[in-house]
Write a protein that holds these residues in place. Sequence first.
Motif, PDB file in Angstrom:
ATOM      1  N   SER A 137       6.693 -10.548  23.152  1.00 11.74           N
ATOM      2  CA  SER A 137       7.332  -9.247  22.959  1.00 11.74           C
ATOM      3  C   SER A 137       7.218  -8.731  21.522  1.00 11.74           C
ATOM      4  CB  SER A 137       8.801  -9.318  23.366  1.00 11.74           C
ATOM      5  OG  SER A 137       9.477 -10.237  22.540  1.00 11.74           O
ATOM      6  N   ASP A 138       6.828  -9.580  20.585  1.00 18.92           N
ATOM      7  CA  ASP A 138       6.770  -9.173  19.181  1.00 18.92           C
ATOM      8  C   ASP A 138       5.367  -8.821  18.713  1.00 18.92           C
ATOM      9  OD1 ASP A 138       9.482  -9.515  18.922  1.00 18.92           O
ATOM     10  OD2 ASP A 138       9.311 -11.587  18.236  1.00 18.92           O
ATOM     11  N   ALA A 139       4.497  -8.418  19.614  1.00 20.59           N
ATOM     12  CA  ALA A 139       3.128  -8.081  19.254  1.00 20.59           C
ATOM     13  C   ALA A 139       3.074  -6.714  18.579  1.00 20.59           C
ATOM     14  CB  ALA A 139       2.246  -8.079  20.496  1.00 20.59           C
ATOM     15  N   THR A 140       2.074  -6.535  17.723  1.00 19.67           N
ATOM     16  CA  THR A 140       1.825  -5.246  17.104  1.00 19.67           C
ATOM     17  C   THR A 140       0.412  -4.792  17.464  1.00 19.67           C
ATOM     18  OG1 THR A 140       1.014  -6.243  15.058  1.00 19.67           O
ATOM     19  CG2 THR A 140       3.360  -5.699  15.152  1.00 19.67           C
ATOM     20  N   VAL A 141       0.215  -3.486  17.420  1.00 18.90           N
ATOM     21  CA  VAL A 141      -1.097  -2.909  17.687  1.00 18.90           C
ATOM     22  C   VAL A 141      -1.491  -2.087  16.477  1.00 18.90           C
ATOM     23  CG1 VAL A 141      -2.456  -1.421  19.194  1.00 18.90           C
ATOM     24  CG2 VAL A 141      -0.592  -2.774  20.152  1.00 18.90           C
ATOM     25  N   LYS A 142      -2.651  -2.397  15.920  1.00 13.29           N
ATOM     26  CA  LYS A 142      -3.163  -1.627  14.794  1.00 13.29           C
ATOM     27  C   LYS A 142      -4.662  -1.464  14.992  1.00 13.29           C
ATOM     28  CE  LYS A 142      -3.279  -1.274   9.830  1.00 13.29           C
ATOM     29  NZ  LYS A 142      -2.883  -1.854   8.552  1.00 13.29           N
ATOM     30  N   ASP A 143      -5.114  -0.231  14.949  1.00 17.54           N
ATOM     31  CA  ASP A 143      -6.525   0.091  15.177  1.00 17.54           C
ATOM     32  C   ASP A 143      -7.027  -0.485  16.495  1.00 17.54           C
ATOM     33  OD1 ASP A 143      -6.594   1.408  12.699  1.00 17.54           O
ATOM     34  OD2 ASP A 143      -7.131  -0.442  11.638  1.00 17.54           O
ATOM     35  N   VAL A 153      -6.194  -3.222  17.961  1.00 14.01           N
ATOM     36  CA  VAL A 153      -6.169  -4.686  18.039  1.00 14.01           C
ATOM     37  C   VAL A 153      -4.723  -5.149  18.210  1.00 14.01           C
ATOM     38  CG1 VAL A 153      -6.662  -6.843  16.821  1.00 14.01           C
ATOM     39  CG2 VAL A 153      -8.241  -4.911  16.618  1.00 14.01           C
ATOM     40  N   ILE A 154      -4.475  -5.924  19.259  1.00 14.52           N
ATOM     41  CA  ILE A 154      -3.150  -6.499  19.495  1.00 14.52           C
ATOM     42  C   ILE A 154      -3.062  -7.795  18.699  1.00 14.52           C
ATOM     43  CG2 ILE A 154      -1.568  -7.470  21.195  1.00 14.52           C
ATOM     44  CD1 ILE A 154      -2.951  -5.672  23.298  1.00 14.52           C
ATOM     45  N   THR A 155      -2.009  -7.927  17.908  1.00 17.32           N
ATOM     46  CA  THR A 155      -1.801  -9.119  17.084  1.00 17.32           C
ATOM     47  C   THR A 155      -0.390  -9.635  17.307  1.00 17.32           C
ATOM     48  OG1 THR A 155      -3.302  -8.247  15.413  1.00 17.32           O
ATOM     49  CG2 THR A 155      -1.862 -10.031  14.736  1.00 17.32           C
ATOM     50  N   LEU A 156      -0.290 -10.937  17.380  1.00 11.15           N
ATOM     51  CA  LEU A 156       0.987 -11.596  17.598  1.00 11.15           C
ATOM     52  C   LEU A 156       1.174 -12.635  16.501  1.00 11.15           C
ATOM     53  CD1 LEU A 156       3.359 -11.879  19.560  1.00 11.15           C
ATOM     54  CD2 LEU A 156       1.975 -13.412  20.907  1.00 11.15           C
ATOM     55  N   SER A 157       2.256 -12.540  15.762  1.00 10.21           N
ATOM     56  CA  SER A 157       2.534 -13.500  14.690  1.00 10.21           C
ATOM     57  C   SER A 157       3.877 -14.149  14.939  1.00 10.21           C
ATOM     58  CB  SER A 157       2.560 -12.796  13.329  1.00 10.21           C
ATOM     59  OG  SER A 157       1.304 -12.248  13.040  1.00 10.21           O
ATOM     60  N   GLY A 158       3.989 -15.390  14.501  1.00  9.24           N
ATOM     61  CA  GLY A 158       5.250 -16.089  14.695  1.00  9.24           C
ATOM     62  C   GLY A 158       5.225 -17.478  14.099  1.00  9.24           C
ATOM     63  N   GLN A 159       6.219 -18.263  14.494  1.00  7.26           N
ATOM     64  CA  GLN A 159       6.406 -19.613  13.983  1.00  7.26           C
ATOM     65  C   GLN A 159       6.333 -20.597  15.150  1.00  7.26           C
ATOM     66  OE1 GLN A 159       6.984 -20.573  10.657  1.00  7.26           O
ATOM     67  NE2 GLN A 159       6.784 -22.655  11.452  1.00  7.26           N
TER      68      GLN A 159
END
Length: 175
Positions: free
Chosen positions: A114-120, A122-128
């Motif tokens: 649920s914490d993914a971002t979209v930029k240009d 591209v879907i990116t998911l960051s976490g621990q």
Amino acid sequence: MKRFLFLIPMIALLTSCGSTTAAAPDMDICFSAEADIAYGDKECTVQMRRFSENRWEFCVTEPYALEGAVIRIEDGKTTVSMFDTEALADINGEAVSVTKLISDAVEAAIDNTSDATVKDGVITLSGQSPTCTYTLSFGEDKRPALLSMEERDVKVEFTKFVEMEKGEEDIIPIE
């Protein structure tokens, strides 16, 4: 009031240029993928398979000296086998194998879609994960493309990603 109405389309256009929040593709699937792994100054290619939560298999295909080595992760245990020899790995909490880092990061990403971002586009998911921070980027086909764990100096490039049917496994249980 009418003179401010023309600002609404401009605001919408400007806010769409940055990154936005979105849901990542469903990764809670069984899959097989070829992966090029770079860790420090070392590189290898593996055929990796996720059979279910915390059940993984990595078969080394390159370099030639390690071809045929199989790393299995199941229920927190990691084994390495080659030829007729098998050994436990990751038995020291401070020393963690690259395969464990990868499986932990992907499992954490599955729980954090649920914490993914979209930029240009591209879907990116960051976490621990339990072992490090990660960034997982998806390709245009919404399949994993690049997994990065900068603090551990590990990068994984996914290729030939194929979803498998549950039960398509040839894994030997770890005892």
